[in-house]
Design an enzyme around this catalytic site. Structure first.
Site, PDB file in Angstrom:
ATOM      1  N   THR A   1      87.770  -7.114  25.481  1.00  0.00           N
ATOM      2  CA  THR A   1      87.495  -6.676  26.846  1.00  0.00           C
ATOM      3  C   THR A   1      88.302  -5.401  27.080  1.00  0.00           C
ATOM      4  O   THR A   1      88.987  -4.917  26.175  1.00  0.00           O
ATOM      5  CB  THR A   1      87.912  -7.745  27.870  1.00  0.00           C
TER       6      THR A   1
ATOM      7  N   ARG B   1      89.163  11.275  24.131  1.00  0.00           N
ATOM      8  CA  ARG B   1      88.764   9.919  23.756  1.00  0.00           C
ATOM      9  C   ARG B   1      87.292   9.649  24.083  1.00  0.00           C
ATOM     10  O   ARG B   1      86.557   9.047  23.292  1.00  0.00           O
ATOM     11  CB  ARG B   1      89.658   8.904  24.485  1.00  0.00           C
TER      12      ARG B   1
ATOM     13  N   ILE C   1      92.715   3.175  20.589  1.00  0.00           N
ATOM     14  CA  ILE C   1      92.424   2.488  21.843  1.00  0.00           C
ATOM     15  C   ILE C   1      91.027   2.928  22.261  1.00  0.00           C
ATOM     16  O   ILE C   1      90.713   4.126  22.238  1.00  0.00           O
ATOM     17  CB  ILE C   1      93.477   2.829  22.907  1.00  0.00           C
TER      18      ILE C   1
ATOM     19  N   GLY D   1      92.286  -2.427   4.900  1.00  0.00           N
ATOM     20  CA  GLY D   1      91.015  -3.151   4.884  1.00  0.00           C
ATOM     21  C   GLY D   1      91.057  -4.480   4.161  1.00  0.00           C
ATOM     22  O   GLY D   1      90.037  -4.939   3.651  1.00  0.00           O
TER      23      GLY D   1
ATOM     24  N   LEU E   1      93.848  -4.219  26.714  1.00  0.00           N
ATOM     25  CA  LEU E   1      94.295  -4.057  25.333  1.00  0.00           C
ATOM     26  C   LEU E   1      94.755  -5.398  24.766  1.00  0.00           C
ATOM     27  O   LEU E   1      95.620  -6.070  25.350  1.00  0.00           O
ATOM     28  CB  LEU E   1      95.449  -3.047  25.253  1.00  0.00           C
ATOM     29  N   ASP E   2      94.170  -5.782  23.621  1.00  0.00           N
ATOM     30  CA  ASP E   2      94.472  -7.061  22.972  1.00  0.00           C
ATOM     31  C   ASP E   2      94.302  -8.239  23.932  1.00  0.00           C
ATOM     32  O   ASP E   2      94.975  -9.265  23.809  1.00  0.00           O
ATOM     33  CB  ASP E   2      95.875  -7.055  22.348  1.00  0.00           C
TER      34      ASP E   2
ATOM     35  N   SER F   1      95.221 -14.091  15.877  1.00  0.00           N
ATOM     36  CA  SER F   1      94.171 -14.438  16.840  1.00  0.00           C
ATOM     37  C   SER F   1      92.929 -13.590  16.604  1.00  0.00           C
ATOM     38  O   SER F   1      93.029 -12.396  16.336  1.00  0.00           O
ATOM     39  CB  SER F   1      94.638 -14.133  18.278  1.00  0.00           C
TER      40      SER F   1
ATOM     41  N   ASN G   1      87.920  -8.629  17.684  1.00  0.00           N
ATOM     42  CA  ASN G   1      89.124  -8.003  17.129  1.00  0.00           C
ATOM     43  C   ASN G   1      89.997  -9.080  16.514  1.00  0.00           C
ATOM     44  O   ASN G   1      89.952 -10.240  16.921  1.00  0.00           O
ATOM     45  CB  ASN G   1      89.899  -7.301  18.252  1.00  0.00           C
TER      46      ASN G   1
ATOM     47  N   HIS H   1      94.109  -9.827  15.722  1.00  0.00           N
ATOM     48  CA  HIS H   1      95.429  -9.329  16.110  1.00  0.00           C
ATOM     49  C   HIS H   1      96.501 -10.230  15.492  1.00  0.00           C
ATOM     50  O   HIS H   1      96.369 -11.457  15.531  1.00  0.00           O
ATOM     51  CB  HIS H   1      95.544  -9.327  17.640  1.00  0.00           C
TER      52      HIS H   1
ATOM     53  N   GLN I   1      96.494 -15.867   6.763  1.00  0.00           N
ATOM     54  CA  GLN I   1      95.705 -16.645   7.739  1.00  0.00           C
ATOM     55  C   GLN I   1      94.639 -15.784   8.406  1.00  0.00           C
ATOM     56  O   GLN I   1      93.561 -16.274   8.745  1.00  0.00           O
ATOM     57  CB  GLN I   1      96.628 -17.273   8.788  1.00  0.00           C
ATOM     58  N   GLU I   2      94.937 -14.497   8.613  1.00  0.00           N
ATOM     59  CA  GLU I   2      93.905 -13.592   9.151  1.00  0.00           C
ATOM     60  C   GLU I   2      92.672 -13.638   8.264  1.00  0.00           C
ATOM     61  O   GLU I   2      91.528 -13.626   8.749  1.00  0.00           O
ATOM     62  CB  GLU I   2      94.424 -12.147   9.206  1.00  0.00           C
TER      63      GLU I   2
END
Ligand code: GRF
Length: 218
Positions: free
Chosen positions: A146, A70, A97, A17, A149-150, A141, A112, A114, A178-179
């Site tokens: 959507t 899921r 996922i 986190g 995935l990623d 990024s 998200n 990544h 940087q994130e």
């Protein structure tokens, strides 16, 4: 000026986190319209839950192992998220996922982060893969989510130069730093009403962002 009506944010995570912490610090230290109303984890031992509690944020654990599949887990997760009435849902190291139904339900309000310069290196082990490929640049990024995935329209990317003596860990450390800059930036944009998902991609101040998203070179 602080916005009169705050942007309610729910954060989903599975681990340390540190991105949540960067968001908490940014909201406390700025006049962001964002307000984190809940943090949800699929793992009861996620350290991110401790960070949330220390900041006075409500926490919930929904263990996917208690659900048969899921779809059932995602339905329970959606019900829990929706009980918080969020304007924005953030994936911050949520190691699941998500089903199409989940992603469609939050279309335009699900972001998200990544650890690669998407569309390069979707999935895991991104830092090692960038080193193995001999890339001179790597990064991270933020994108709208959507069903791919990623995938999904990019909002902002930070480019991190690769050094000749980099290991996966040293590179990961600089990307992580940087994130912690670009996720709060994207959330501030969204919370202030500057960022939205349009029919052709991510829009910042009603201008279509380039395919890379807003690009930051470090
Ligand atoms: C980050 O590297 C993020 O890009 C990825 O998961 C990791 C979460 O890290 N999606 P932390 O738990 O926020 O430290």
């Amino acid at each position: 000026m602080p916005n009169a009506s705050p942007c309610n944010v729910v954060v989903l995570l599975s681990g340390s986190g540190s991105n949540l912490q960067a968001l908490i610090d940014d909201i406390q230290g700025s006049e962001s319209a964002a307000r984190i109303c809940a943090v949800i984890s699929n793992r009861s031992d996620a350290f991110g839950l401790e960070r949330a509690k220390a900041a006075g944020i409500a926490t919930h654990v929904l263990d996917h192992k208690n659900f048969p599949d899921r779809e059932t887990f995602d339905a329970a997760l959606m019900a829990l998220i929706d009980s918080c009435q969020p304007h924005l849902v953030l994936l911050a190291g949520f190691m699941r996922i998500l089903s199409g139904a989940f992603v469609r339900h939050y279309e335009g309000r699900l972001l998200n982060i990544h650890p690669s310069l998407l569309p390069k290196y979707k999935g895991l082990h991104t830092h090692q893969r960038a080193l193995d490929a001999g890339d001179s640049e790597h990064g991270c990024s933020v994108h709208f989510v959507t069903e791919e995935l990623d995938g999904g329209p990019l909002v902002v990317q930070a480019v991190v130069p690769v050094r000749v003596d980099d290991t996966a860990q040293s590179l990961a450390n600089r990307v992580h730093a940087q994130e912690h800059q670009i996720y709060p930036l994207a959330v501030r944009w969204f919370a202030n009403g500057d960022l939205r998902l349009g029919s052709e991609g991510a829009m910042l101040n009603e201008q279509l962002l380039p395919a890379t998203g807003h690009l930051i070179r470090t």
